[in-house]
Design an enzyme around this catalytic site. Structure first.
Site, mmCIF file in Angstrom:
data_model
loop_
_atom_site.group_PDB
_atom_site.id
_atom_site.type_symbol
_atom_site.label_atom_id
_atom_site.label_comp_id
_atom_site.label_asym_id
_atom_site.label_seq_id
_atom_site.Cartn_x
_atom_site.Cartn_y
_atom_site.Cartn_z
ATOM 1 C CG HIS A 116 -0.673 0.848 1.828
ATOM 2 N ND1 HIS A 116 -0.224 0.602 3.102
ATOM 3 C CD2 HIS A 116 -0.555 2.187 1.644
ATOM 4 C CE1 HIS A 116 0.139 1.729 3.677
ATOM 5 N NE2 HIS A 116 -0.060 2.714 2.810
ATOM 6 C CD GLU A 153 0.210 -5.074 1.737
ATOM 7 O OE1 GLU A 153 1.219 -5.435 2.363
ATOM 8 O OE2 GLU A 153 0.043 -3.893 1.338
ATOM 9 C CB CYS A 191 1.038 -1.031 7.365
ATOM 10 S SG CYS A 191 -0.448 -0.651 6.398
ATOM 11 C CB CYS A 228 -2.180 -3.858 4.763
ATOM 12 S SG CYS A 228 -1.857 -2.501 3.596
#
Length: 197
Positions: free
Chosen positions: A88, A90, A118, A121
């Site tokens: 992701h 992040e 999320c 993250c």
């Protein structure tokens, strides 16, 4: 040979048919009042990184780390190109740059992310010790654009980070309308990626 106006009409028709499988696009929320004019500048960059991800093997997500007005790191989602579900924006940023950025610097920095982090993250943000997080698009309207049903028991990044790392300041949404345009342009034509980015 298909003429350009006909091609545009065909493309628009396909987009309309694809979007009919998704819920009506949600209205954007107002900006978090704690955000500043400087935050808007860096959120615009997070959205640029999200658009870049779409054409470079990822879902529509981007993130950057800023300290004292200087961009220290940038990352775009690359889940599809790497076949790594942890990439992701992040977590990818934190993984790539934590060997190069010390914890004191992370603590004095702001992570700008195009979409609300999320839970995975949030864990990475907590363990990196990032001091401040600003996100663009909230999870609820983003999930709506993806065509997923509303979460009856949503868990926001404000709540997750508030419980596991209460010293981290979390702000958002910011410029959500711009972020929703990016998501609205991606998910209806990439339904196979729902839940995989």
């Amino acid at each position: 040979m298909v003429r350009a106006p006909l091609r545009l009409f065909c493309l628009a028709s396909l987009l309309l048919m694809a979007s009919s499988a998704f819920a009506a696009f949600p209205a954007a929320s107002q900006d978090d009042p704690g955000c500043t004019a400087e935050d808007r500048i860096y959120m615009a960059r997070a959205y640029e990184l999200a658009r870049y991800a779409i054409t470079h093997g990822g879902g529509p997500f981007g993130a950057l780390l800023v300290k004292d007005g200087k961009i220290l790191a940038e990352y775009s989602n690359c889940v599809h190109s790497t076949h790594d579900v942890t990439k992701h924006a992040e977590t990818g940023l934190i993984s790539a740059f934590s060997p190069k950025i010390d914890r004191e610097t992370f603590a004095k920095s702001t992570l700008y992310t195009s979409t609300e982090p999320c839970t995975m993250c949030c864990g990475a943000i907590c363990f990196a010790g990032i001091g401040r997080v600003v996100y663009g698009t909230s999870e609820a309207p983003f999930l709506n654009v993806m065509g997923l049903p509303p979460d009856p028991n949503p868990l926001t990044s404000h709540e997750v980070l508030g419980r596991i790392a209460p010293k981290i300041k979390v702000l958002g949404p910011l410029m959500e309308a711009e972020g929703l345009i990016i998501h609205e342009g991606y998910w209806p034509v990439h339904p196979e990626d729902v839940g995989k980015s």
